[in-house]
Write an enzyme that holds these catalytic residues in place. Sequence first.
Site, PDB file in Angstrom:
ATOM      1  N   HIS A   1     -10.200  30.668 -15.518  1.00 49.81           N
ATOM      2  CA  HIS A   1     -10.422  31.544 -14.202  1.00 49.81           C
ATOM      3  C   HIS A   1      -9.425  31.773 -13.894  1.00 49.81           C
ATOM      4  O   HIS A   1      -8.309  31.194 -13.324  1.00 49.81           O
ATOM      5  CB  HIS A   1     -10.730  30.260 -12.998  1.00 49.81           C
ATOM      6  CG  HIS A   1     -11.746  30.523 -11.971  1.00 49.81           C
ATOM      7  ND1 HIS A   1     -13.171  31.362 -12.007  1.00 49.81           N
ATOM      8  CD2 HIS A   1     -11.587  31.222 -10.729  1.00 49.81           C
ATOM      9  CE1 HIS A   1     -13.156  31.945 -10.796  1.00 49.81           C
ATOM     10  NE2 HIS A   1     -11.930  31.422 -10.336  1.00 49.81           N
ATOM     11  N   ASP A  50      -8.338  34.998 -10.624  1.00 49.96           N
ATOM     12  CA  ASP A  50      -8.466  35.960  -9.755  1.00 49.96           C
ATOM     13  C   ASP A  50      -7.776  37.021  -9.267  1.00 49.96           C
ATOM     14  O   ASP A  50      -8.052  37.516  -8.038  1.00 49.96           O
ATOM     15  CB  ASP A  50      -8.842  35.380  -7.956  1.00 49.96           C
ATOM     16  CG  ASP A  50     -10.219  34.516  -8.298  1.00 49.96           C
ATOM     17  OD1 ASP A  50     -11.536  34.640  -8.825  1.00 49.96           O
ATOM     18  OD2 ASP A  50     -10.259  32.225  -7.982  1.00 49.96           O
ATOM     19  N   GLU A  57     -18.287  34.892 -10.743  1.00 51.93           N
ATOM     20  CA  GLU A  57     -18.323  33.766  -9.449  1.00 51.93           C
ATOM     21  C   GLU A  57     -19.189  33.163  -9.268  1.00 51.93           C
ATOM     22  O   GLU A  57     -18.887  34.168  -7.061  1.00 51.93           O
ATOM     23  CB  GLU A  57     -16.493  33.827  -9.252  1.00 51.93           C
ATOM     24  CG  GLU A  57     -16.426  32.434  -8.669  1.00 51.93           C
ATOM     25  CD  GLU A  57     -15.265  32.097  -7.908  1.00 51.93           C
ATOM     26  OE1 GLU A  57     -14.773  30.341  -8.484  1.00 51.93           O
ATOM     27  OE2 GLU A  57     -14.443  33.167  -7.920  1.00 51.93           O
ATOM     28  N   HIS A  82     -21.077  29.716  -4.881  1.00 47.73           N
ATOM     29  CA  HIS A  82     -19.465  29.401  -4.898  1.00 47.73           C
ATOM     30  C   HIS A  82     -20.286  28.411  -3.892  1.00 47.73           C
ATOM     31  O   HIS A  82     -20.215  27.644  -4.136  1.00 47.73           O
ATOM     32  CB  HIS A  82     -18.797  30.914  -4.703  1.00 47.73           C
ATOM     33  CG  HIS A  82     -17.609  31.252  -4.563  1.00 47.73           C
ATOM     34  ND1 HIS A  82     -17.093  31.854  -3.380  1.00 47.73           N
ATOM     35  CD2 HIS A  82     -16.528  30.741  -5.171  1.00 47.73           C
ATOM     36  CE1 HIS A  82     -15.459  31.220  -2.895  1.00 47.73           C
ATOM     37  NE2 HIS A  82     -15.315  30.882  -4.633  1.00 47.73           N
ATOM     38  N   HIS A 129     -17.690  24.692  -8.160  1.00 47.19           N
ATOM     39  CA  HIS A 129     -18.187  24.853  -7.461  1.00 47.19           C
ATOM     40  C   HIS A 129     -19.383  24.431  -7.342  1.00 47.19           C
ATOM     41  O   HIS A 129     -19.879  24.279  -5.677  1.00 47.19           O
ATOM     42  CB  HIS A 129     -18.079  26.644  -7.061  1.00 47.19           C
ATOM     43  CG  HIS A 129     -16.588  26.955  -6.352  1.00 47.19           C
ATOM     44  ND1 HIS A 129     -16.483  26.552  -5.678  1.00 47.19           N
ATOM     45  CD2 HIS A 129     -16.137  27.847  -7.629  1.00 47.19           C
ATOM     46  CE1 HIS A 129     -15.169  27.677  -5.627  1.00 47.19           C
ATOM     47  NE2 HIS A 129     -14.619  27.868  -6.522  1.00 47.19           N
ATOM     48  N   HIS A 171     -12.780  25.987 -13.401  1.00 47.17           N
ATOM     49  CA  HIS A 171     -11.306  26.032 -13.395  1.00 47.17           C
ATOM     50  C   HIS A 171     -12.281  24.485 -11.730  1.00 47.17           C
ATOM     51  O   HIS A 171     -12.093  23.634 -10.999  1.00 47.17           O
ATOM     52  CB  HIS A 171     -11.065  26.549 -11.997  1.00 47.17           C
ATOM     53  CG  HIS A 171     -12.053  27.237 -10.693  1.00 47.17           C
ATOM     54  ND1 HIS A 171     -13.583  27.857 -11.276  1.00 47.17           N
ATOM     55  CD2 HIS A 171     -12.152  27.442  -9.659  1.00 47.17           C
ATOM     56  CE1 HIS A 171     -13.936  27.829 -10.865  1.00 47.17           C
ATOM     57  NE2 HIS A 171     -13.064  28.407  -8.900  1.00 47.17           N
ATOM     58  N   ASP A 207      -7.294  29.125 -11.574  1.00 47.89           N
ATOM     59  CA  ASP A 207      -7.499  29.420 -10.760  1.00 47.89           C
ATOM     60  C   ASP A 207      -6.220  30.158  -9.873  1.00 47.89           C
ATOM     61  O   ASP A 207      -5.890  30.474  -8.395  1.00 47.89           O
ATOM     62  CB  ASP A 207      -7.539  28.458  -9.981  1.00 47.89           C
ATOM     63  CG  ASP A 207      -8.946  29.083  -8.648  1.00 47.89           C
ATOM     64  OD1 ASP A 207      -9.439  29.969  -9.049  1.00 47.89           O
ATOM     65  OD2 ASP A 207      -8.752  28.259  -7.765  1.00 47.89           O
TER      66      ASP A 207
END
Length: 392
Positions: free
Chosen positions: A20, A22, A123, A150, A191, A212, A320
């Site tokens: 993961h 971003d 996500e 999420h 999540h 993650h 992350d």
Amino acid sequence: MTNLDEARALLREFPVVDGHNDLPWALREKAGYDLDRLDIAGHQHGHLHTDIPRLREGGVGAQYWSVYVPAEQPDPVAATLEQIDCVRQLLDRYQADLAPALTAADMEAARGEGRIASLMGAEGGHSIANSLGTLRGLYALGVRYMTLTHNSNVDWADSATDTPKANGLTAFGREVVREMNRLGMLVDLSHVAPSTMRDALDASTAPVVFSHSSARAVCDHPRNIPDDVLERLPANGGVAMVTFVPKFVLQAAVDWTAEADENMRAHGLHHLDTTAEAMKVHRAFEERTPRPIATVPVIADHLDHMREVAGIDHLGIGGDYDGTAFTPDGLSDVSGYPNLLAELLDRGWSRADLAKLTWQNSVRVLGAAEDVARDLQSKQAPSNATIESLDG
């Protein structure tokens, strides 16, 4: 040879599959997707956690790029498509370093070429807007996992950080999992609430991933994985990818964050407020009460525990990066992975253990999902179920 030298040598053969990152959202927020403004061909220290020189330095061989959009987006499907477009632009622009990957075989081919296999993960189930047709569309565009939620619930699944509504998965949520299995899209349980984790494990015939997440027994944060869920991974075949976010991995940071949030509320502000007034309040708090710092050994503690509970065949890494404001000392950006491996070597992890952690487990799990999908597609047509027909 030092442990750090040994770690770097191992990564040349078995590089990191990171679950993961971003970067696409960071590029949207910081540069409006203008890749000339933030050109990751060169170092972007101070702007991003991720660029190609540091991916190389960190021994990253495959990256799941998160095509994340906030659930509050007015049109999350369109915003997700923009994120996918960003990844495609990155692949077009940096072809010498980034290789498009849809399958486990593609990942191995990229490794053989010395390029970084680039996959995509959505996500949050809000990205499909309660539509299995949209789910299939994302798969067709290259998305290879979807995190079911999420930070907030979706209509068909409970998040770890929202008030329970469905008590796990609804009937439509179970249909989403089954259709993901049929497609070959990995079910990502980061999540989600523990009840959702358990329901998804019950519903899925393919291995799942936590792209993650870390161990709840080591740090009591709802974003982490309870031991009873980790214990189910061997039977499922899935992989839990440890994350580095300090407020998820260090109990002192969890407690500090709760204090900081309460301080914001005491001043009449939302704890996620980033206005100048809010930041002034927050900085004053941080001066009075310094932020606890996570370290490489903290992450290794999570991995030691996860290995004890789930076994070495069910671990991976999902840093992350570019999705968190703070990172641990020694893991400040994507160049830090050798430091983690050096720590694990010092703790007695073998070369074979580390090869599974970095590369082999994550490649295997995608390949296993592909095998399940081939079997299911020979027996099942695409589902035309709707949330109204199943949950209405």
